[in-house]
Design a protein around this motif. Structure first.
Motif, PDB file in Angstrom:
ATOM      1  N   LEU A 102       0.828  -1.204   0.000  1.00  0.00           N
ATOM      2  CA  LEU A 102       0.000   0.000   0.000  1.00  0.00           C
ATOM      3  C   LEU A 102       0.865   1.258   0.000  1.00  0.00           C
ATOM      4  N   ALA A 103       1.944   1.262   0.790  1.00  0.00           N
ATOM      5  CA  ALA A 103       2.847   2.412   0.805  1.00  0.00           C
ATOM      6  C   ALA A 103       3.554   2.574  -0.533  1.00  0.00           C
ATOM      7  N   ALA A 104       3.981   1.468  -1.136  1.00  0.00           N
ATOM      8  CA  ALA A 104       4.638   1.539  -2.446  1.00  0.00           C
ATOM      9  C   ALA A 104       3.662   1.991  -3.519  1.00  0.00           C
ATOM     10  N   LEU A 105       2.414   1.549  -3.430  1.00  0.00           N
ATOM     11  CA  LEU A 105       1.405   1.981  -4.389  1.00  0.00           C
ATOM     12  C   LEU A 105       1.154   3.479  -4.274  1.00  0.00           C
ATOM     13  N   GLN A 106       1.083   3.977  -3.055  1.00  0.00           N
ATOM     14  CA  GLN A 106       0.882   5.415  -2.860  1.00  0.00           C
ATOM     15  C   GLN A 106       2.064   6.210  -3.407  1.00  0.00           C
ATOM     16  N   ARG A 107       3.282   5.759  -3.112  1.00  0.00           N
ATOM     17  CA  ARG A 107       4.462   6.466  -3.616  1.00  0.00           C
ATOM     18  C   ARG A 107       4.516   6.453  -5.132  1.00  0.00           C
TER      19      ARG A 107
ATOM     20  N   GLU B 140      -0.340  12.894 -11.001  1.00  0.00           N
ATOM     21  CA  GLU B 140      -0.707  13.972 -10.089  1.00  0.00           C
ATOM     22  C   GLU B 140      -1.076  13.406  -8.716  1.00  0.00           C
ATOM     23  N   PRO B 141      -0.751  14.104  -7.624  1.00  0.00           N
ATOM     24  CA  PRO B 141      -1.176  13.646  -6.299  1.00  0.00           C
ATOM     25  C   PRO B 141      -2.696  13.609  -6.147  1.00  0.00           C
ATOM     26  N   PHE B 142      -3.400  14.346  -7.009  1.00  0.00           N
ATOM     27  CA  PHE B 142      -4.864  14.346  -6.999  1.00  0.00           C
ATOM     28  C   PHE B 142      -5.415  12.955  -7.274  1.00  0.00           C
ATOM     29  N   LEU B 143      -4.702  12.170  -8.064  1.00  0.00           N
ATOM     30  CA  LEU B 143      -5.177  10.832  -8.403  1.00  0.00           C
ATOM     31  C   LEU B 143      -5.191   9.923  -7.181  1.00  0.00           C
TER      32      LEU B 143
ATOM     33  N   VAL C 170      -9.238  10.379  -5.410  1.00  0.00           N
ATOM     34  CA  VAL C 170      -9.785   9.389  -6.336  1.00  0.00           C
ATOM     35  C   VAL C 170      -9.570   7.968  -5.820  1.00  0.00           C
ATOM     36  N   LEU C 171      -8.329   7.538  -5.691  1.00  0.00           N
ATOM     37  CA  LEU C 171      -8.059   6.155  -5.293  1.00  0.00           C
ATOM     38  C   LEU C 171      -8.407   5.874  -3.838  1.00  0.00           C
ATOM     39  N   THR C 172      -8.219   6.834  -2.964  1.00  0.00           N
ATOM     40  CA  THR C 172      -8.568   6.581  -1.566  1.00  0.00           C
ATOM     41  C   THR C 172     -10.078   6.450  -1.383  1.00  0.00           C
ATOM     42  N   SER C 173     -10.867   7.174  -2.189  1.00  0.00           N
ATOM     43  CA  SER C 173     -12.316   7.013  -2.081  1.00  0.00           C
ATOM     44  C   SER C 173     -12.754   5.654  -2.625  1.00  0.00           C
TER      45      SER C 173
END
Length: 165
Positions: free
Chosen positions: A109-114, A121-124, A128-131
């Motif tokens: 999960l941490a690697a996916l976020q990084r 874009e951090p917006f993604l 988006v993905l966290t929702s």
């Protein structure tokens, strides 16, 4: 040019550009600007859309396998939701997919976020993905199983007899 030829061209382009990106990354030791990765993603998405839209090129066997795999993940997530011990006397509820990933694979999960925030874009990642990942895991896997099962269904044969009186 048929759609199956176009599908093969776009799938090959996606594979070649992703391979070239990985080779350049391995040779340089650091990720480069990522235009090859974006090309691979665009070609892959075009190939997926073409394979889903056209019933002649749809990979039915793979979609049926994915439907069974997602159905199995649905059952596992449902069993994890039900077998969870109640906290403070409250009945156990559904666990989100993000909570499942945090408990089973926190490094993933941490690697996916990084990787998502670094490559796009951090917006993604944040809204988006966290929702999407905050939805119950059972629901997400069930929807994926239904979609893959529907797209992988066998074609219906239409028999037309012209000389049938």
């Amino acid at each position: 040019m048929t759609s199956s030829v176009l599908l093969k061209i776009f799938a090959g382009l996606a594979a070649l550009s992703a391979t070239a990106y990985c080779c350049l990354w391995y040779a340089a030791g650091e990720p480069n600007n990522g235009w090859l990765l974006r090309l691979a993603l665009a070609a892959f998405l075009i190939a997926v859309v073409m394979s889903v839209v056209n019933p002649e090129t749809r990979p039915r066997l793979m979609l049926r396998f994915l439907a069974a795999l997602f159905a199995l993940c649905t059952l596992i997530a449902f069993a994890a939701d039900i077998s969870r011990a109640p906290v403070d006397g409250a009945s156990p509820g559904a666990i989100s997919l993000m909570q499942h990933l945090q408990s089973w694979a926190p490094a993933f999960l941490a690697a996916l976020q990084r990787s998502v925030t670094a490559s796009s874009e951090p917006f993604l990642w944040d809204p988006v993905l966290t929702s999407v990942l905050s939805l119950p895991g059972t629901l997400i896997f069930l929807l994926l199983a239904i979609a893959c099962g529907y797209l992988g269904r066998p074609r219906r044969r239409v028999r037309i007899f012209a000389n049938d009186y």
